[in-house]
Motif scaffolding. Sequence first.
Motif, PDB file in Angstrom:
ATOM      1  N   TYR A 165       0.779  -1.239   0.000  1.00  0.00           N
ATOM      2  CA  TYR A 165       0.000   0.000   0.000  1.00  0.00           C
ATOM      3  C   TYR A 165       0.814   1.295   0.000  1.00  0.00           C
ATOM      4  N   ASN A 221      -6.541  -5.689 -11.014  1.00  0.00           N
ATOM      5  CA  ASN A 221      -6.715  -5.634  -9.565  1.00  0.00           C
ATOM      6  C   ASN A 221      -5.772  -6.657  -8.935  1.00  0.00           C
ATOM      7  N   LYS A 231      -3.693  -8.446  -5.444  1.00  0.00           N
ATOM      8  CA  LYS A 231      -3.803  -8.808  -4.036  1.00  0.00           C
ATOM      9  C   LYS A 231      -2.453  -8.633  -3.341  1.00  0.00           C
ATOM     10  N   ASN A 240      -5.380  -9.264   0.316  1.00  0.00           N
ATOM     11  CA  ASN A 240      -6.340  -8.162   0.183  1.00  0.00           C
ATOM     12  C   ASN A 240      -6.297  -7.609  -1.232  1.00  0.00           C
ATOM     13  N   GLU A 241      -7.461  -7.632  -1.913  1.00  0.00           N
ATOM     14  CA  GLU A 241      -7.504  -7.129  -3.285  1.00  0.00           C
ATOM     15  C   GLU A 241      -7.610  -5.615  -3.289  1.00  0.00           C
ATOM     16  N   CYS A 242      -6.915  -4.983  -4.240  1.00  0.00           N
ATOM     17  CA  CYS A 242      -6.914  -3.524  -4.308  1.00  0.00           C
ATOM     18  C   CYS A 242      -6.916  -3.076  -5.764  1.00  0.00           C
ATOM     19  N   VAL A 284      -5.529  -0.592  -7.544  1.00  0.00           N
ATOM     20  CA  VAL A 284      -4.441   0.340  -7.223  1.00  0.00           C
ATOM     21  C   VAL A 284      -4.626   1.686  -7.913  1.00  0.00           C
ATOM     22  N   GLU A 340      -7.425   3.920  -6.529  1.00  0.00           N
ATOM     23  CA  GLU A 340      -7.059   4.589  -5.267  1.00  0.00           C
ATOM     24  C   GLU A 340      -6.111   5.756  -5.533  1.00  0.00           C
TER      25      GLU A 340
END
Length: 207
Positions: free
Chosen positions: A109, A138, A140, A144-146, A148, A151
């Motif tokens: 993150y 997408n 992980k 946890n999938e994000c 990116v 965001e």
Amino acid sequence: MNNSTKSNYNYPEIINRLEAKGIELYGNHFKIVETDHEIIYKLIAYFLKDEHACNQFNIHLEKGILLTGPIGCGKTSLMNLMKHTAPTGNKFSVKPCRDISFEFIQEGYPIIHKYSIGQLYHTEPRTYCFDDLGTENNLKYFGNECNVMAEILLSRYDLFISKKLKTHITTNLSATEIEKQYGNRVRSRLRQIVNLIAFDKSTPDKR
């Protein structure tokens, strides 16, 4: 460009210089075709901050650029060339979205902060051109999938509002496809932070 447009710049001469730079960067096969001149005029006007031309093209200088078009029409090459046109106060870095996704896999993150608020490695927020939006997946990180890029773009919208930080994007996606992949919120924010400059869907693959 309409001859009635008041400008201190010689656009045909600038295009010739860009073509010469393109040959230097990409090889003798590089050529700027006449059918692309209107797109290139818009980009030149924006990056040189030619207010008269931008007003004619309905381009807002405070926003970034969203350059769209089919695969192989030359979006990435043009944005790389614009780096050599932009004066010091309008400089930016081109960053492939797929590379950002690979960085996220490795570092997690904090990468979102790196390309938005600039906290990673104590850097300041920078102007980026996120290249080929939609080619990343997408991902992980520890299960946890994000999404990116969604965001990052939402964070950069906040920076646009608070600090007038610009964001540029190239993509093959249509507005509907952007909404499907990133959500209505991202599509709505993009309307506020970028000028849309679009190649015709029939533009041939130049590669």
